[in-house]
Scaffold this active site. Structure first.
Site, PDB file in Angstrom:
ATOM      1  N   HIS A 227      59.341  13.267  51.207  1.00  0.00           N
ATOM      2  CA  HIS A 227      59.529  14.022  52.442  1.00  0.00           C
ATOM      3  C   HIS A 227      58.374  14.982  52.714  1.00  0.00           C
ATOM      4  CE1 HIS A 227      60.677  17.577  50.127  1.00  0.00           C
ATOM      5  NE2 HIS A 227      61.712  16.956  49.567  1.00  0.00           N
TER       6      HIS A 227
ATOM      7  N   CYS B 200      62.469  15.611  44.248  1.00  0.00           N
ATOM      8  CA  CYS B 200      61.933  14.738  45.284  1.00  0.00           C
ATOM      9  C   CYS B 200      60.402  14.753  45.238  1.00  0.00           C
ATOM     10  CB  CYS B 200      62.413  15.187  46.665  1.00  0.00           C
ATOM     11  SG  CYS B 200      64.208  15.055  46.897  1.00  0.00           S
TER      12      CYS B 200
END
Length: 247
Positions: free
Chosen positions: A152, A160
């Site tokens: 992201h 992440c």
């Protein structure tokens, strides 16, 4: 009765219009995706032209130690991939080694796929990874393995892979173009580091990371070596013990 008939016709016409939208057209309905195409598509298009790719299939490969995310691509009818570009991680959490439970701060390691597009992410745009996969589920001893692992935007995350808003816009476009061209699944392979012989030997010598990981990394290295040798993706199965099998 006539009014109800007109209303029904309108709904059916609307549904027909929605179902005929391509994946790309549907994504472009979202403001952030539309802006990404406006700002970054020329860059993506130039990278594809430089690589002589017209009908994109994309493959993503990430390295935690080097904090790099590689974008590989090929034409649908080609057999081998070319490296198109790479993006640096903007932030990284955890250590080398797989993710085995919720809250361990680890970025997963293994062989995954993009399983969702989020055009309204809290982190600008995001591409979901199908963690935990079957191998993770077999090998973990914990009842809650966590989830919601994404590549992201932004510059902060726990588990992440953030690559900044600018770079996620480019990556998101690559992914949209690939799906729009008919690619059914986008592979994402995440490694502790490059697993050439020298780097592999260095990481397994470090007792900080090697505990319970050396056999796992040896298994990952089989898949890494296959791609390095052939520039092709192996077919991947998972054994009853949770090990990856490469064909």
């Amino acid at each position: 009765m006539i009014k109800k008939g007109i209303a029904l016709l309108f709904v059916l016409t609307l549904l027909s219009f929605i179902t005929t939208l391509s994946f790309k057209e549907a994504q472009l309905k979202y403001p952030r995706v539309k802006k990404a195409y406006s700002d970054r598509f020329k860059c993506v298009d130039q990278l594809l032209k430089t690589s002589d790719i017209k009908t994109l299939d994309v493959y993503l490969r990430a390295f935690k130690l080097e904090e790099q995310l590689e974008v590989w691509g090929k034409n649908k009818n080609d057999s081998t991939y070319k490296l198109i570009t790479s993006y640096p991680f903007c932030f990284s959490s955890g250590n080398l080694g797989p993710k085995r439970r919720r809250g361990d701060y680890q970025i997963p390691e293994g062989f995954y796929q993009i399983d969702r597009f989020n055009p309204e992410s809290k982190f600008h745009l995001s591409l979901g990874i199908n963690y935990p996969n079957q191998s993770d589920k077999i090998k973990s001893k914990h009842s809650n393995l966590g989830g919601d692992i994404f590549i992201h935007g932004s510059c902060y995350s726990i588990g992440c892979i953030p690559i900044t808003d600018d770079w996620i816009e480019e990556l998101y476009i690559f992914a949209v173009e690939a799906i729009n061209n008919g690619q059914l699944a986008i592979p994402v392979h995440i490694f502790p580091s490059h697993l050439d012989t020298e780097t592999y030997e260095n990481i397994i010598k470090d007792s900080t990371f090697t505990i319970n990981n050396s056999k796992f990394w040896k298994n990952l290295k089989e898949g890494y070596d296959y791609f390095e040798a052939h520039q092709k993706l192996p077919r991947i199965d998972i054994s009853e013990e949770g090990n990856y099998i490469f064909n």
